[in-house]
Design a protein around this motif. Sequence first.
Motif, PDB file in Angstrom:
ATOM      1  N   SER A 120       2.457  -8.728  -4.010  1.00 50.90           N
ATOM      2  CA  SER A 120       2.065  -9.039  -5.381  1.00 50.90           C
ATOM      3  C   SER A 120       2.280  -7.869  -6.334  1.00 50.90           C
ATOM      4  O   SER A 120       2.050  -7.997  -7.526  1.00 50.90           O
ATOM      5  CB  SER A 120       0.584  -9.446  -5.417  1.00 50.90           C
ATOM      6  N   ARG A 121       2.737  -6.727  -5.798  1.00 55.88           N
ATOM      7  CA  ARG A 121       2.941  -5.572  -6.659  1.00 55.88           C
ATOM      8  C   ARG A 121       4.110  -5.797  -7.605  1.00 55.88           C
ATOM      9  O   ARG A 121       5.024  -6.578  -7.340  1.00 55.88           O
ATOM     10  CB  ARG A 121       3.202  -4.322  -5.816  1.00 55.88           C
ATOM     11  N   SER A 122       4.125  -5.046  -8.705  1.00 62.07           N
ATOM     12  CA  SER A 122       5.228  -5.127  -9.656  1.00 62.07           C
ATOM     13  C   SER A 122       6.516  -4.672  -8.996  1.00 62.07           C
ATOM     14  O   SER A 122       6.521  -3.730  -8.200  1.00 62.07           O
ATOM     15  CB  SER A 122       4.924  -4.227 -10.857  1.00 62.07           C
ATOM     16  N   PRO A 123       7.651  -5.325  -9.317  1.00 64.70           N
ATOM     17  CA  PRO A 123       8.943  -4.872  -8.789  1.00 64.70           C
ATOM     18  C   PRO A 123       9.244  -3.426  -9.167  1.00 64.70           C
ATOM     19  O   PRO A 123      10.031  -2.762  -8.499  1.00 64.70           O
ATOM     20  CB  PRO A 123       9.937  -5.839  -9.451  1.00 64.70           C
ATOM     21  N   LEU A 124       8.615  -2.936 -10.235  1.00 67.95           N
ATOM     22  CA  LEU A 124       8.828  -1.559 -10.665  1.00 67.95           C
ATOM     23  C   LEU A 124       8.296  -0.557  -9.647  1.00 67.95           C
ATOM     24  O   LEU A 124       8.661   0.621  -9.672  1.00 67.95           O
ATOM     25  CB  LEU A 124       8.150  -1.309 -12.012  1.00 67.95           C
ATOM     26  N   LEU A 125       7.419  -1.018  -8.732  1.00 68.92           N
ATOM     27  CA  LEU A 125       6.779  -0.117  -7.776  1.00 68.92           C
ATOM     28  C   LEU A 125       7.139  -0.407  -6.324  1.00 68.92           C
ATOM     29  O   LEU A 125       6.756   0.353  -5.441  1.00 68.92           O
ATOM     30  CB  LEU A 125       5.252  -0.181  -7.943  1.00 68.92           C
ATOM     31  N   ARG A 126       7.834  -1.500  -6.059  1.00 69.98           N
ATOM     32  CA  ARG A 126       8.138  -1.824  -4.665  1.00 69.98           C
ATOM     33  C   ARG A 126       9.637  -1.829  -4.364  1.00 69.98           C
ATOM     34  O   ARG A 126      10.038  -2.156  -3.252  1.00 69.98           O
ATOM     35  CB  ARG A 126       7.530  -3.181  -4.297  1.00 69.98           C
ATOM     36  N   SER A 127      10.439  -1.474  -5.351  1.00 67.37           N
ATOM     37  CA  SER A 127      11.880  -1.500  -5.174  1.00 67.37           C
ATOM     38  C   SER A 127      12.451  -0.089  -5.104  1.00 67.37           C
ATOM     39  O   SER A 127      12.163   0.756  -5.954  1.00 67.37           O
ATOM     40  CB  SER A 127      12.529  -2.254  -6.346  1.00 67.37           C
ATOM     41  N   GLU A 128      13.271   0.181  -4.091  1.00 70.00           N
ATOM     42  CA  GLU A 128      13.958   1.472  -4.013  1.00 70.00           C
ATOM     43  C   GLU A 128      14.859   1.675  -5.221  1.00 70.00           C
ATOM     44  O   GLU A 128      15.053   2.803  -5.685  1.00 70.00           O
ATOM     45  CB  GLU A 128      14.797   1.553  -2.729  1.00 70.00           C
ATOM     46  N   LEU A 157       5.924   9.988  -1.874  1.00 74.82           N
ATOM     47  CA  LEU A 157       5.254   9.057  -2.788  1.00 74.82           C
ATOM     48  C   LEU A 157       5.965   7.705  -2.778  1.00 74.82           C
ATOM     49  O   LEU A 157       5.324   6.648  -2.716  1.00 74.82           O
ATOM     50  CB  LEU A 157       5.241   9.634  -4.201  1.00 74.82           C
ATOM     51  N   VAL A 158       7.291   7.751  -2.820  1.00 76.60           N
ATOM     52  CA  VAL A 158       8.066   6.511  -2.759  1.00 76.60           C
ATOM     53  C   VAL A 158       7.788   5.787  -1.442  1.00 76.60           C
ATOM     54  O   VAL A 158       7.587   4.565  -1.422  1.00 76.60           O
ATOM     55  CB  VAL A 158       9.570   6.812  -2.890  1.00 76.60           C
ATOM     56  N   ALA A 159       7.759   6.546  -0.345  1.00 78.93           N
ATOM     57  CA  ALA A 159       7.501   5.942   0.965  1.00 78.93           C
ATOM     58  C   ALA A 159       6.148   5.231   0.999  1.00 78.93           C
ATOM     59  O   ALA A 159       5.998   4.174   1.619  1.00 78.93           O
ATOM     60  CB  ALA A 159       7.566   7.022   2.053  1.00 78.93           C
ATOM     61  N   GLN A 160       5.163   5.816   0.327  1.00 79.47           N
ATOM     62  CA  GLN A 160       3.839   5.190   0.253  1.00 79.47           C
ATOM     63  C   GLN A 160       3.937   3.811  -0.387  1.00 79.47           C
ATOM     64  O   GLN A 160       3.378   2.835   0.120  1.00 79.47           O
ATOM     65  CB  GLN A 160       2.898   6.081  -0.573  1.00 79.47           C
ATOM     66  N   PHE A 161       4.648   3.725  -1.509  1.00 75.10           N
ATOM     67  CA  PHE A 161       4.772   2.445  -2.213  1.00 75.10           C
ATOM     68  C   PHE A 161       5.660   1.459  -1.471  1.00 75.10           C
ATOM     69  O   PHE A 161       5.525   0.244  -1.632  1.00 75.10           O
ATOM     70  CB  PHE A 161       5.306   2.668  -3.628  1.00 75.10           C
ATOM     71  N   LEU A 162       6.597   1.980  -0.656  1.00 73.23           N
ATOM     72  CA  LEU A 162       7.446   1.102   0.137  1.00 73.23           C
ATOM     73  C   LEU A 162       6.791   0.733   1.468  1.00 73.23           C
ATOM     74  O   LEU A 162       7.382   0.036   2.286  1.00 73.23           O
ATOM     75  CB  LEU A 162       8.795   1.780   0.402  1.00 73.23           C
ATOM     76  N   ARG A 163       5.551   1.249   1.666  1.00 74.09           N
ATOM     77  CA  ARG A 163       4.765   0.954   2.863  1.00 74.09           C
ATOM     78  C   ARG A 163       5.448   1.425   4.134  1.00 74.09           C
ATOM     79  O   ARG A 163       5.501   0.718   5.150  1.00 74.09           O
ATOM     80  CB  ARG A 163       4.453  -0.540   2.930  1.00 74.09           C
ATOM     81  N   ILE A 164       5.981   2.628   4.053  1.00 73.11           N
ATOM     82  CA  ILE A 164       6.544   3.294   5.217  1.00 73.11           C
ATOM     83  C   ILE A 164       5.479   4.240   5.747  1.00 73.11           C
ATOM     84  O   ILE A 164       4.762   4.865   4.967  1.00 73.11           O
ATOM     85  CB  ILE A 164       7.810   4.090   4.836  1.00 73.11           C
ATOM     86  N   ARG A 165       5.339   4.350   7.049  1.00 74.66           N
ATOM     87  CA  ARG A 165       4.342   5.237   7.631  1.00 74.66           C
ATOM     88  C   ARG A 165       4.536   6.664   7.119  1.00 74.66           C
ATOM     89  O   ARG A 165       5.590   7.271   7.308  1.00 74.66           O
ATOM     90  CB  ARG A 165       4.452   5.232   9.146  1.00 74.66           C
ATOM     91  N   THR A 166       3.500   7.193   6.510  1.00 77.60           N
ATOM     92  CA  THR A 166       3.603   8.505   5.892  1.00 77.60           C
ATOM     93  C   THR A 166       3.924   9.596   6.904  1.00 77.60           C
ATOM     94  O   THR A 166       4.802  10.440   6.677  1.00 77.60           O
ATOM     95  CB  THR A 166       2.295   8.862   5.160  1.00 77.60           C
ATOM     96  N   ALA A 167       3.215   9.591   8.036  1.00 81.65           N
ATOM     97  CA  ALA A 167       3.445  10.620   9.047  1.00 81.65           C
ATOM     98  C   ALA A 167       4.879  10.566   9.570  1.00 81.65           C
ATOM     99  O   ALA A 167       5.527  11.605   9.750  1.00 81.65           O
ATOM    100  CB  ALA A 167       2.462  10.445  10.204  1.00 81.65           C
ATOM    101  N   HIS A 168       5.384   9.351   9.799  1.00 81.36           N
ATOM    102  CA  HIS A 168       6.759   9.197  10.250  1.00 81.36           C
ATOM    103  C   HIS A 168       7.728   9.729   9.207  1.00 81.36           C
ATOM    104  O   HIS A 168       8.674  10.461   9.525  1.00 81.36           O
ATOM    105  CB  HIS A 168       7.057   7.717  10.525  1.00 81.36           C
TER     106      HIS A 168
END
Length: 460
Positions: free
Chosen positions: A22-30, A95-106
């Motif tokens: 449900s997030r804005s495309p401005l925050l979930r798109s690479e 920060l981008v990885a956080q919004f793309l829901r990528i594991r931060t530690a990885h």
Amino acid sequence: MPHPSDLPTAAATDDRPVGSDSRSPLLRSEDWWSVWVGLFLVVLSVLLWALGGSIAAIAPQIAKWSSFPALGAQLGGHAVTIVALYVVLGALFTLVAQFLRIRTAHFVAGFTALFLGAVVITIVATWSWASAYNLEAPLVALVVGLLVGNLAPAPAWLDSALRTELYVKVGIVLLGATLPFTLIVKAGPVAFVQATVIALATFLVIYVVGTRLLGLDQRFAATLGAGGSICGVSASIAVGSSVKAKKEQVSVTISLVVVWAVAAIFLLTAIAKALGLHPGVAGAWIGSSEFADAAGITAASAFGEQGLAAFTLVKVVGRDIFIGIWSLILAVIAITYWDRRDAAAAGAPRPRVDVAQIWHRFPKFVLGFFVGSIVLTVLILAVGTAGSAAVTTDVINPIKDIRTWVFTLTFLSIGLTTRFRDLTSVGWRPLAAFSAGAVVNILLGFGLSAGVLAGFWSSL
């Protein structure tokens, strides 16, 4: 250009966005995040300059070296700057990885390894021995990545940081900030016309050969044609979705794009250098004939700033902007003809055309490229001739250095995520159709760049 490593796989499902969002495309798109990261660095460089500083503090430039004592002295002098660049880029991309829901530690672990690899590659590329054999950083990064990636596939924690699409698009936004907008206005129409002629010819060859001679499905042939004529993987995914091609057909197209794009890096670079082409001509040819932004930049980087400028004008301004338009055109054709046939056979209602696809499919990083160019052009006009030298030294040159580091991350990611075995899994008919278009693309691109428009690109 999204890379196959950006697509969900069984081994990396936890590192990819899944499900509805449900997030804005401005925050979930690479695509959008490449704009935000690139423009942040551009604005930061301008603000630091206005305050009497320079973004050069995070833009290390390792000069050519010929002895280990000389290298040690350079690394000692640039150690703080290298660490600062790692911290800034690491923070932004994490920060981008956080919004793309990528594991931060990885991601942090993977980015750290990738950045260290970029440092080693930069050191090797600036060695006087490597310079004597024209082993530029892009080529070194690609070769090292290909060797390592095909001998030992990247573990999940490293794979999460191999964001080819993100890095290359950030680099393109930064590239825009080094090109005067007046140059884009002057050369853009020529680049657009050249790209249009080549894109149409390539698409028609792939589509006709695929459907008329090899019996491929029309949707499959259209996806192959888009991947070979517009913007590689991005176009394959966008057009494949628009015409409702099968998932495996899109995957085959992606594999062909990646393998041909990597091969073209070596082919086009070698031929252009053997023929002694002017950097502007070589860049325009690469922009016409390469299938992917990242691969094209790898090749164009061998021809300096003129080569990069010409490549960017043809590829980004001339071809990438077609993604949304072609997605809509082919969606109309699919709905009007192919879907009508299928719907009639199944007794289902005919779907409607969605004009909004033009915006949804439009590559947003192109906007960042233009904005970056406008910002720097306005700044140069504001300071006048007296201040332009300072802007070049404290703003533009450091942006170029940061851009080089980002592109090195890109080239290394390409190599680490490219699998030669992918070519063996696509079958001969799609390979034959795509290759026919690729040959026409390369020959026609050479004819226009080195023949008809050679004078224009040489004077760029």
